[in-house]
Scaffold this motif. Structure first.
Motif, PDB file in Angstrom:
ATOM      1  N   TRP A 584       0.829  -1.215   0.000  1.00 30.10           N
ATOM      2  CA  TRP A 584       0.000   0.000   0.000  1.00 30.10           C
ATOM      3  C   TRP A 584       0.867   1.271   0.000  1.00 30.10           C
ATOM      4  O   TRP A 584       0.484   2.279  -0.565  1.00 30.10           O
ATOM      5  N   GLU A 604      -5.895  -0.594  -3.996  1.00 26.66           N
ATOM      6  CA  GLU A 604      -6.798   0.489  -3.587  1.00 26.66           C
ATOM      7  C   GLU A 604      -8.186  -0.051  -3.259  1.00 26.66           C
ATOM      8  O   GLU A 604      -8.811   0.352  -2.266  1.00 26.66           O
ATOM      9  N   GLY A 607      -8.005  -1.807  -0.007  1.00 24.27           N
ATOM     10  CA  GLY A 607      -7.832  -0.860   1.087  1.00 24.27           C
ATOM     11  C   GLY A 607      -9.141  -0.279   1.576  1.00 24.27           C
ATOM     12  O   GLY A 607      -9.258   0.131   2.739  1.00 24.27           O
ATOM     13  N   ASP A 608     -10.136  -0.223   0.695  1.00 33.97           N
ATOM     14  CA  ASP A 608     -11.455   0.315   1.062  1.00 33.97           C
ATOM     15  C   ASP A 608     -12.440  -0.771   1.475  1.00 33.97           C
ATOM     16  O   ASP A 608     -13.589  -0.475   1.807  1.00 33.97           O
ATOM     17  N   TRP A 609     -12.014  -2.007   1.445  1.00 36.17           N
ATOM     18  CA  TRP A 609     -12.901  -3.152   1.680  1.00 36.17           C
ATOM     19  C   TRP A 609     -13.023  -3.430   3.178  1.00 36.17           C
ATOM     20  O   TRP A 609     -12.049  -3.351   3.923  1.00 36.17           O
ATOM     21  N   ASN A 610     -14.231  -3.773   3.626  1.00 41.79           N
ATOM     22  CA  ASN A 610     -14.452  -4.036   5.055  1.00 41.79           C
ATOM     23  C   ASN A 610     -14.378  -5.521   5.423  1.00 41.79           C
ATOM     24  O   ASN A 610     -14.671  -5.897   6.551  1.00 41.79           O
ATOM     25  N   GLU A 619     -13.870  -7.593  -4.432  1.00 41.21           N
ATOM     26  CA  GLU A 619     -12.775  -7.719  -3.465  1.00 41.21           C
ATOM     27  C   GLU A 619     -12.630  -9.126  -2.872  1.00 41.21           C
ATOM     28  O   GLU A 619     -11.492  -9.602  -2.721  1.00 41.21           O
TER      29      GLU A 619
END
Length: 837
Positions: A584, A604, A607-610, A619
């Motif tokens: 990252w 990216e 990085g935004d995935w929960n 994802e």
């Protein structure tokens, strides 16, 4: 030309008419086996009339004047819906599948004959209580009543699959039911396979690296034993190579063929939890359970409600067994999860060098017990099979679990397993649990249970509890392998020393916290040899379950259902930062290289995935393939062909490597090169591997990929599912969320051309609320009927996919609303019926 066209038209018309006629004939024959739920049947041997009311989803609600009559009705209903499934199940236990399917199933039959499950089931009849045996006999009579009705009234041979095979349907017996119970137990243990895998890898790896690739469960126990033995520290286990000097891992392995014993990681799993009045919104206990077993069409499970003289019982049954295996009565609800007790060992037996008909024991050599049997094939041929047993158990074929890979020349491998005994009142224990009325009575009911070892979650109207039931072998404190490796059979210290006393098994009743839960996690912190197991399920589901139960003060049936459908992966949340953190922060802001650009795009997105394994998101697919490729990159150079034994995502291994636990980061260095590779370098290469593979299959834009496109729940018909277009009719498939490490568990093999096709998961779900017990919800993954042309073959599958269920009540009037039929079984005069036959 016109004349030719005219004759071709006539020929085409004749062919079309013949084809339509053939289809019509097939339809008439096959549709005749669709059960008619709204009619009367004569029932020889029945004491009084039995009503089988089919509710809106064809779930049978069975009412009779005596307990025997009710179980007669259940046998009849099971045969109506699942006769083919019952027939193949008992044939599997008997080792007689090849009479239908030919040489393809010969290895399975040979193995089942060696295990002698059916012989043990016959012997186990004497170990049942009088009440349980009466239920088995009444159930068998009900099954046979339907089989006779099929022949007498031309009901399409009972199931369409029977048209493909000429074998007659033999009468059902109580031993058939007990053999199916043992067959299910066999599918629920993978401990022997785990031992073989550890032995094979230990021949290639030093002890420290073996701990990396096959790590111990990383967390403490959730349930403590009532008692623990204490004593001086014991020596650590000896290596397999030290115990078996002649064992060498082969350079290449042949095809494994059909396997009878479950491979590592496929021995059964489940989630279960119960919350007492202090933890629920309505101040009444709530219990939830969703066992994770193999998918099939029809499902392993069949819903039923029994109105016994002692009260109503409702829940999940297994066709072939007169038992509500998971469910509730008016005062008690119970759920089951696999306890992962180490209930099986592989013994390597040394042949007597002077006589290969004998093997060595601590007291000298003994002859093998031998028996020659003939296995029939579909073409009428027979195959002679010589079966051998040692004092530890049956001798295994070398191909089973790859035991041949760890068995030196001049030796054979034998299996010891707790269920390989005729002294087995397991069915009676389940029968008593079904009739128990309190959590304490439930625990006492399961005292005689043998196998499979289970965590029993219970709730009555006042409180909750959880306990482990099943025989847990006690091994010698001085056993060199401690039950973790195939053991030399001629060393007395490797023999079992009895079983852990039931009152010393893990249990927690009426906990102060008001909650009990299990996701196949470790249940005992006792030291070896009272440890129960070294091999447990993954820790991630339990972490999620613990976190979500603590996230709110009060729970309800609705929150229980929501938690069963929770698709957030605590594994992804734990592992992703480890493998992605360097990437990252080290990538170029605007990379020119298209490979690096795609990698940055994927990073990216991640990085935004929960961590939610949603079927609609890309994802989960990127992360899963990255994990799979990372395992290959890390381990393939050390393991070579043996990578097949651990192929697929192995997050606990990856965690150890990227945290450098006990020097595990050494796996990142490729030992075939002169330079020292770093873990971030290997992570980047593995991510590129993953993205290239996914781009070839799903297109170049990662934002267009979907987890559900790869992650499809496959409930395939075991016989008809492979017949081309017919598979489109009989196989049930759904894109699903969740994954291997989520509470909404839908597991995949992690290898092959379709690594994320799911064939294992929660085929049954139940949530019971004692504030409104008749509002409790149940669902199975297919439908009640096993007939592909029945509308009840897959009518529950969409509800299952959505995470919904059906309300199942013990009130007969609730079932009558919207019912699809009433089957009445009417006693017939024995003499008249005999004359008719």
């Amino acid at each position: 030309m016109a004349q030719l066209f005219k004759w071709l038209s006539r020929l085409f018309g004749v062919m079309a008419a013949l084809a339509l006629g053939a289809l019509a004939l097939v339809w008439v024959l096959v549709s005749g086996s669709i059960p008619d739920y709204d009619r009367d049947f004569e029932a020889p041997g029945l004491g009084a009339r039995v009503d089988i009311l089919r509710d809106l989803h064809a779930v049978p609600h069975i009412r009779g004047e005596s307990e025997a009559d009710v179980f007669y009705g259940l046998g009849f209903a099971h045969a109506q819906d699942r006769l083919w499934q019952m027939e193949t199940s008992r044939r599997a236990a008997q080792g007689r599948l090849s009479e239908l399917f030919g040489e393809r199933t010969l290895p399975v039959d040979q193995m089942m004959r060696a295990l002698d499950l059916y012989g043990l089931a016959r012997g186990a009849l004497a170990s049942q209580t009088p009440e349980a045996r009466a239920a088995l006999e009444a159930y068998a009579a009900g099954v046979n009543a339907y089989i006779r009705a099929v022949g007498r009234e031309a009901l399409g041979r009972g199931a369409p699959e029977f048209y493909l095979f000429s074998s007659a349907i033999a009468p059902w017996t109580p031993a058939d039911s007990l053999s199916i119970a043992k067959l299910v137990a066999l599918r629920l243990t993978d401990q022997a396979a785990v031992d073989v895998r550890r032995a094979a890898l230990s021949l290639l790896l030093p002890a420290a690296r073996l701990r990396d690739i096959l790590p111990d469960y990383p967390e403490g126990a959730e349930i403590e034993p009532l008692k623990q033995a204490s004593g001086p520290p014991l020596p650590g286990p000896a290596s397999f190579a030290a115990q078996m000097p002649g064992a060498r891992f082969p350079a290449a392995r042949g095809p494994a063929g059909l396997q009878t014993l479950s491979p590592p990681g496929e021995g059964g799993a489940s989630n279960a939890w119960a919350l007492g009045p202090s933890r629920t919104a309505a101040e009444a206990p709530v219990l939830a359970n969703d066992p994770h077993l193999w998918f099939s069409a029809p499902s392993l499970w069949h819903l039923a409600r029994l109105e016994l003289p002692s009260g109503g019982v409702i829940g999940a049954t297994v066709p072939g067994l007169p038992l509500v295996l998971i469910g509730r009565n008016a005062d008690l609800a119970w759920g089951l999860t696999s306890a992962y007790v180490d209930d099986a060992d592989i013994y390597i037996e040394k042949l007597d060098p002077d006589d290969e008909g004998r093997y060595l024991t601590p007291d000298g050599s003994e002859p093998f017990r031998e028996r020659t049997e003939w296995i029939g094939l579909a073409n009428g041929d027979r195959v002679e099979t010589t079966l051998r047993w040692t004092r530890h158990g049956p001798v295994l074929p070398a191909a089973q679990m790859g035991v041949g890979d760890v068995t030196p020349a001049g030796h054979v491998a034998a299996l010891s397993w707790t269920a390989l005994t005729a002294d087995d009142p397991t069915f009676s224990a389940g029968f008593a649990l079904m009739r128990a009325r309190s959590i304490d009575a439930a625990r006492e009911a399961m005292r005689p249970h043998v196998a499979p070892a289970l965590n029993i979650t219970v709730a009555d109207r006042e409180d909750v509890g959880m306990f482990v039931a099943g025989r847990a072998p006690l091994r010698s404190a001085w056993s060199p392998g401690q039950g973790r490796l195939p053991a030399p059979g001629w060393i007395a210290a490797n023999d079992w020393q009895g079983y852990v006393p039931y009152d010393e098994m893990p249990a927690v009743m009426r906990p102060e916290s008001g909650a009990v839960a299990n996701a196949n996690n470790r249940t005992s912190d006792a030291e070896y040899p009272r440890h129960l197991s070294f091999h447990w399920g993954d820790p991630y589901r339990m972490r999620r379950l613990r976190k979500q139960l603590a996230a709110r003060e009060f729970h309800s049936q609705d929150s229980a259902v929501a938690l069963q459908n929770d698709a957030v992966s605590e594994m992804a949340r734990a592992v992703l930062p480890l493998i992605a953190s360097d990437l990252w922060w080290t990538g170029a802001a605007a990379p020119e290289d298209p490979v690096e650009a795609r990698r940055q795009q994927a990073l990216e997105m991640l990085g935004d995935w929960n961590g939610e394994m949603s079927e609609h998101a890309p994802e989960p697919l990127i992360f899963s393939e990255w994990m799979r490729r990372l395992t290959l990159r890390l381990a393939e150079d050390e393991l070579g062909p043996a990578i097949s034994r651990v192929e697929g995502p192995r997050p606990e291994f990856v965690e150890r490597v990227f945290r450098d636990v006990e020097g595990a980061a050494v796996w990142c260095d490729i030992d075939k090169t002169s330079r020292v590779e770093t873990c971030p370098e290997i992570a980047a290469l593995a991510l590129d591997d993953a993205l290239n593979t996914l781009a070839e299959r799903y297109g170049s834009d990662p934002r267009g990929w979907r987890w559900g496109e790869a992650h499809e729940a496959r409930m395939d018909h075991e016989v008809l599912g492979g017949f081309g277009l017919l598979g489109l009719v009989v196989n049930i498939r759904h894109e699903v969320s969740g994954g291997d490490y989520t509470l909404m568990r839908t597991t995949s093999a992690g290898r092959g051309n379709e690594p994320y096709a799911s064939r294992f998961g929660a085929g049954f779900r139940m949530a019971v609320d004692f504030a409104d017990p008749d509002g409790s919800v149940f669902v199975i993954a297919t439908g009640e009927s096993g007939h592909p042309l029945s509308r009840f073959y897959d009518d529950l599958t969409e509800l299952w996919r959505r995470g919904d269920g059906i309300r199942m009540s013990l009130d007969f009037q609730d079932a009558e609303a919207g019912s699809v039929g009433l089957t009445r079984l009417l006693p017939s005069r024995i003499g008249a019926d005999a004359a008719r036959d």
